[in-house]
Design a protein around this motif. Structure first.
Motif, PDB file in Angstrom:
ATOM      1  N   HIS A  95       0.816  -1.222   0.000  1.00  0.00           N
ATOM      2  CA  HIS A  95       0.000   0.000   0.000  1.00  0.00           C
ATOM      3  C   HIS A  95       0.841   1.260   0.000  1.00  0.00           C
ATOM      4  O   HIS A  95       0.466   2.268   0.603  1.00  0.00           O
ATOM      5  N   GLU A  96       1.968   1.212  -0.679  1.00  0.00           N
ATOM      6  CA  GLU A  96       2.818   2.411  -0.773  1.00  0.00           C
ATOM      7  C   GLU A  96       1.999   3.561  -1.347  1.00  0.00           C
ATOM      8  O   GLU A  96       1.222   3.377  -2.287  1.00  0.00           O
ATOM      9  N   GLU A  97       2.180   4.748  -0.743  1.00  0.00           N
ATOM     10  CA  GLU A  97       1.424   5.913  -1.220  1.00  0.00           C
ATOM     11  C   GLU A  97       2.274   7.162  -0.997  1.00  0.00           C
ATOM     12  O   GLU A  97       2.867   7.328   0.071  1.00  0.00           O
TER      13      GLU A  97
ATOM     14  N   LEU B  16       1.798  11.160  -1.000  1.00  0.00           N
ATOM     15  CA  LEU B  16       0.873  12.283  -1.105  1.00  0.00           C
ATOM     16  C   LEU B  16       1.691  13.565  -1.160  1.00  0.00           C
ATOM     17  O   LEU B  16       2.454  13.854  -0.243  1.00  0.00           O
TER      18      LEU B  16
END
Ligand code: SAM
Length: 281
Positions: A193-195, A197
């Motif tokens: 779930h690398e994110e 922002l």
């Protein structure tokens, strides 16, 4: 002949990041010093390695460090690992490296996973000059003084943060640097779930009002804009030429010196000061 200390990075989320050299170093070490022996045992099992483990962590480093150094002086080789990432970067290791350096023991750092560098690289913010700030203190006074020292920092700043403290930290950063300052929130790097922002501090605060932060974070914060250089005008050059001539310098030499000092075009300054030259004839 003394042994060696190897600083062995371990994956920050993706076992695929275990390099051949990491495996070989772990396999060849006489013993492994681990931040949490249970976490490292899982890794060793994954690699099919059986190795003697000793504990080296925040609360036993004062006793455990010298014991490890004694073994190294006696000729053993130790691989230091932490729960994830590069040992000695915001986790135990720093003191052990210093002890080894003092004792003349060779320390070899194996390059590999490190959250700060991975986050900085993907942040989209300037990477040429940066400062790593680690975790902010939970003590309000130290935290305020740390942030205060960074107020005018023009380099990109990198912080580690735990999810349950993220909202408070975003609020403190916005207080100090303003809600419009850009930040990259690098979450769950190298994991499923690398994110990443990329937003302003104000937008990040609003974003987490509706959903609690989850996972591990690195915050990469834009530096302050560099103070604007004062604009150098031809009038300033004329003034400088006038002054130099009043001190006895010849017109041509005064123009040459003033133009060089102020970064002005020599010909333009010459033209603009012809009148002064005529006056002084
Ligand atoms: N020595 C490690 C390194 O160099 O990567 C860092 C250890 S520090 C105790 C742990 C912090 O690193 C976490 O709280 C988080 O801020 C950051 N971190 C570690 N793994 C991460 C990941 N997969 N994604 C984002 N941040 C991570």
């Amino acid at each position: 002949m003394s042994g060696m200390l190897y600083l062995v990075p371990t994956p920050i989320g993706n076992l695929g990041d275990l390099s051949d050299r990491i495996r070989e170093t772990l396999a060849e070490a006489d013993f492994i010093a681990a931040e949490d022996t249970r976490v490292s045992l899982k890794l060793l099992n994954h690699l099919g390695l059986k190795k003697p483990l000793v504990s080296y962590f925040e609360h036993n480093r004062a006793e455990s460090g010298p014991r490890i150094v004694q073994r190294l002086l006696a000729g053993e080789t130790c691989a230091l690992v932490t729960d994830a990432g590069t040992p000695a970067i915001s986790d135990p290791g720093e003191d052990l490296v210093a002890l080894c350096a003092q004792a003349g023991i060779t320390v070899c750092a194996i390059p590999g996973p490190c959250a700060v560098i991975t986050a900085l690289a993907v942040s989209g913010l300037p990477t040429g000059r940066f400062t790593f700030e680690g975790f902010l203190s939970t003590n309000k006074k130290s935290r305020r003084s740390h942030l205060e020292q960074l107020r005018g920092e023009t380099r990109t700043m990198v912080f580690y943060e735990a999810p349950h403290k993220l909202c408070q930290t975003l609020a403190d950063l916005a207080d100090c640097f303003g809600a419009d300052r850009r930040v990259s929130l690098c979450r769950e790097l190298s994991k499923l779930h690398e994110e990443i922002l990329r937003m302003t501090l104000g937008e990040a605060i609003a974003y987490y009002e509706s959903q609690p932060p989850r996972g591990e974070y690195v915050l990469v914060l834009e530096g302050a804009a560099a103070p604007a250089e004062p604009e150098i005008t031809v009038d300033m050059g004329v003034e400088r030429v006038r002054q130099l001539m009043s001190e006895g310098m010849r017109h041509k030499d005064a123009v040459k010196q003033a133009a060089k000092a102020l970064g002005l075009a020599k010909n333009a300054l010459y033209e603009a000061t012809l009148e002064i030259a005529t006056e002084s004839d």
